[in-house]
Design an enzyme around this catalytic site. Sequence first.
Site, PDB file in Angstrom:
ATOM      1  N   LYS A   1       0.832  -1.198   0.000  1.00  0.00           N
ATOM      2  CA  LYS A   1       0.000   0.000   0.000  1.00  0.00           C
ATOM      3  C   LYS A   1       0.876   1.260   0.000  1.00  0.00           C
ATOM      4  O   LYS A   1       2.074   1.201   0.307  1.00  0.00           O
ATOM      5  CB  LYS A   1      -0.939  -0.006   1.214  1.00  0.00           C
ATOM      6  CG  LYS A   1      -1.922  -1.169   1.190  1.00  0.00           C
ATOM      7  CD  LYS A   1      -2.798  -1.132  -0.047  1.00  0.00           C
ATOM      8  CE  LYS A   1      -3.851  -2.230  -0.090  1.00  0.00           C
ATOM      9  NZ  LYS A   1      -3.326  -3.561  -0.415  1.00  0.00           N
TER      10      LYS A   1
HETATM   11  C1  LIG Z   1      -9.832  -3.067  -1.506  1.00  0.00           C
HETATM   12  C2  LIG Z   1      -9.158  -3.812  -0.401  1.00  0.00           C
HETATM   13  N1  LIG Z   1      -9.835  -4.080   0.723  1.00  0.00           N
HETATM   14  C3  LIG Z   1      -9.261  -4.725   1.743  1.00  0.00           C
HETATM   15  C4  LIG Z   1      -7.951  -5.158   1.680  1.00  0.00           C
HETATM   16  C5  LIG Z   1      -7.385  -5.946   2.797  1.00  0.00           C
HETATM   17  O1  LIG Z   1      -6.239  -5.432   3.366  1.00  0.00           O
HETATM   18  P1  LIG Z   1      -5.181  -6.377   4.083  1.00  0.00           P
HETATM   19  O2  LIG Z   1      -4.330  -7.023   3.035  1.00  0.00           O
HETATM   20  O3  LIG Z   1      -4.397  -5.422   4.922  1.00  0.00           O
HETATM   21  O4  LIG Z   1      -5.946  -7.357   4.900  1.00  0.00           O
HETATM   22  C6  LIG Z   1      -7.199  -4.899   0.527  1.00  0.00           C
HETATM   23  C7  LIG Z   1      -5.814  -5.346   0.401  1.00  0.00           C
HETATM   24  O5  LIG Z   1      -5.225  -5.375  -0.650  1.00  0.00           O
HETATM   25  C8  LIG Z   1      -7.827  -4.224  -0.553  1.00  0.00           C
HETATM   26  O6  LIG Z   1      -7.167  -3.979  -1.690  1.00  0.00           O
END
Ligand SMILES: Cc1ncc(COP(=O)(O)O)c(C=O)c1O
Length: 399
Positions: free
Chosen positions: A186
């Site tokens: 990110k």
């Molecule tokens: C749109 C979206 N929602 C939720 C998440 C979930 O994040 P995490 O990987 O930190 O669990 C991501 C991760 O890429 C995402 O792109």
Amino acid sequence: MPGYELWSNLEKEHVNQVLETGILMRYGFDGPRKGIWKSKELEAAVCSTFGCDYAQLTSSGTAALTTAMSALGIGYGDEIITPSFTFVASFEAILSIGAVPVLVDVDNTLTLDPAAVRKAITPKTKAVMPVHMCGSMADMDALQSICKEHHLFLLEDACQSIGGTYKGKSLGTIGDAGTFSFDFVKTMTCGEGGVVMTNNKEVYVKSDGYTDHGHDHLGVDRGADLHPFIGYNFRISELHAAVGLAQIQRLPSFLATQRKNHQLLKSILATVPEISFRRIPDPSGDSCSFVNWFLPTEEQARAVVQDMKAQGILPGNFYWYDNNWHYIRKWDHLKQVLTLNSLSPELKERVAAATNADLSASDKIMSRCISTSVSLLWTEEQIQEKGAKMVAAIRKVLG
Ligand SMILES: Cc1ncc(COP(=O)(O)O)c(C=O)c1O
């Protein structure tokens, strides 16, 4: 998109401060931690940087979504309307609280089509969850007015849009609650981590307890904390928060570079008149982590992808239509509701029905879309070279 590309001594300094105390947990150990509270500091920095009243860090963006849904009181059998183009985490979080993900069409913003949202509302709908995909935003005015009209929560999955804004407000701070992911890829990273942001104190207090086994965090003795409700362990560690604290300080420079590189690459692609770009409801608020572009037909998009692959210039370009993570077309495990834990037959049936609906309008958009991720490490010369190769591949296909 990633802040990990620009790892620096600042991250190491913050992590080393934690390592020196040896207190890796965010709560308690007040004496030995010698005043080092990285998670609390990062929460304060999230509030001041993005402009929200409260922030609760979590172990991931997925955990942040689950926490926000629970704190809003969404649960068994409730429906959450969310887009067909997202990351699997969005529907995983919905299923984890026993709710039904109702996936509806995206439009050329690559996010929720407000008309599709309206059509999907039923008496069981509890929330609308736009996903600000690839760094840019949904049409928040339209979604806010739908939510107001139908008394629905607006929960922003802003996990991919750190630094984006809509009409001056940070994405993730506009609805009843919003989330970021701080995973490794990110715009700013903690390694792993996430955050729930809200301006509602009750949602925050519930998020705070939910992520730490329901602790009320009112006393100084963890063992004596009361548990007003059942929670889980979705805590972030001090080491992860330390990385995030360095990254949030550097975020303005990450975003400036991202915007500069994005603008140059987009201007090169724009020299091909047949290419169109994603519609951005507030262009000045694009975080610019991706250049998202469309070819006139699916066949042309596929041919361009093939040509870029043959030339070795495909890495960093994403054809989501064939991608297993981000678009519903390939989510057979969701459409067949393949959960390890058993669901009630009624819920299973409703999830299957909601995820096997006609999404041909999304197909028409996604089958023509290619997204190019923007690196913070590119030099101007490299962007020119990359852009020229991409344009050559596109012109070859277009004839
Ligand atoms: C749109 C979206 N929602 C939720 C998440 C979930 O994040 P995490 O990987 O930190 O669990 C991501 C991760 O890429 C995402 O792109």
